[in-house]
Design a protein around this motif. Structure first.
Motif, PDB file in Angstrom:
ATOM      1  N   GLU A  53       0.830  -1.203   0.000  1.00 60.34           N
ATOM      2  CA  GLU A  53       0.000   0.000   0.000  1.00 60.34           C
ATOM      3  C   GLU A  53       0.869   1.259   0.000  1.00 60.34           C
ATOM      4  OE1 GLU A  53      -2.746  -0.274   3.269  1.00 60.34           O
ATOM      5  OE2 GLU A  53      -3.827  -1.950   2.360  1.00 60.34           O
ATOM      6  N   HIS A  54       1.942   1.234   0.784  1.00 56.92           N
ATOM      7  CA  HIS A  54       2.834   2.395   0.830  1.00 56.92           C
ATOM      8  C   HIS A  54       3.520   2.594  -0.527  1.00 56.92           C
ATOM      9  CE1 HIS A  54       5.190   5.508   2.697  1.00 56.92           C
ATOM     10  NE2 HIS A  54       6.315   4.917   2.341  1.00 56.92           N
ATOM     11  N   ALA A  57       1.078   4.209  -2.824  1.00 55.88           N
ATOM     12  CA  ALA A  57       0.916   5.626  -2.478  1.00 55.88           C
ATOM     13  C   ALA A  57       2.110   6.450  -2.976  1.00 55.88           C
ATOM     14  CB  ALA A  57       0.750   5.778  -0.972  1.00 55.88           C
ATOM     15  N   ALA A  86      -7.637   1.723  -1.307  1.00 53.70           N
ATOM     16  CA  ALA A  86      -6.600   2.734  -1.057  1.00 53.70           C
ATOM     17  C   ALA A  86      -5.873   3.082  -2.353  1.00 53.70           C
ATOM     18  CB  ALA A  86      -5.616   2.236  -0.001  1.00 53.70           C
ATOM     19  N   ALA A  90      -5.637   6.754  -4.254  1.00 52.63           N
ATOM     20  CA  ALA A  90      -4.336   7.366  -4.497  1.00 52.63           C
ATOM     21  C   ALA A  90      -4.042   7.575  -5.980  1.00 52.63           C
ATOM     22  CB  ALA A  90      -3.227   6.500  -3.880  1.00 52.63           C
TER      23      ALA A  90
END
Length: 121
Positions: A53-54, A57, A86, A90
């Motif tokens: 997820e990071h 992003a 997510a 983003a």
């Protein structure tokens, strides 16, 4: 720097913090010609949900050449509904070819994901 070089740089590191640091160092040098498959390979270079997820992003914030095919590849690299949602939040604002919403919708499983895509597109 192509996607294979980014994946190789991440793969040289053993620990999650060092993998993320290697990725962050690569982003400014990434070619806008990174393929959708290479984007998926970059996300898959990370083992844990939060790291994936990071990475998405960071890609959304710093990599400006997203296409709907790239978004589809990233979505398909994510296993969890929350991770896909997510990613949508983003990445959708950065997708250049906005006429391919149906292609992206086809990569989504749940109605809530599709509704979120509709609201963001």
């Amino acid at each position: 720097m192509d996607g294979a070089a980014v994946v190789a740089a991440i793969g040289k590191e053993s620990f999650k913090a060092k993998k993320m640091a290697a990725f962050e160092a690569c982003i400014p040098n990434m070619s806008p010609a990174v393929s959708p498959g290479e984007l998926a390979a970059i996300v898959n270079a990370f083992s844990f949900k939060d790291d994936k997820e990071h990475a998405v992003a960071l890609l959304a914030a710093k990599y400006t050449a997203f296409t709907s095919a790239g978004l589809v590849a990233v979505l398909e690299a994510l296993s969890f509904k929350a991770s896909r949602e997510a990613a949508l939040k983003a990445v959708v604002p950065h997708v250049r070819d906005r006429w391919n919403k149906d292609e992206v919708k086809g990569a989504l499983t749940f109605k809530a994901e599709k509704d979120l895509l509709d609201s963001l597109w």
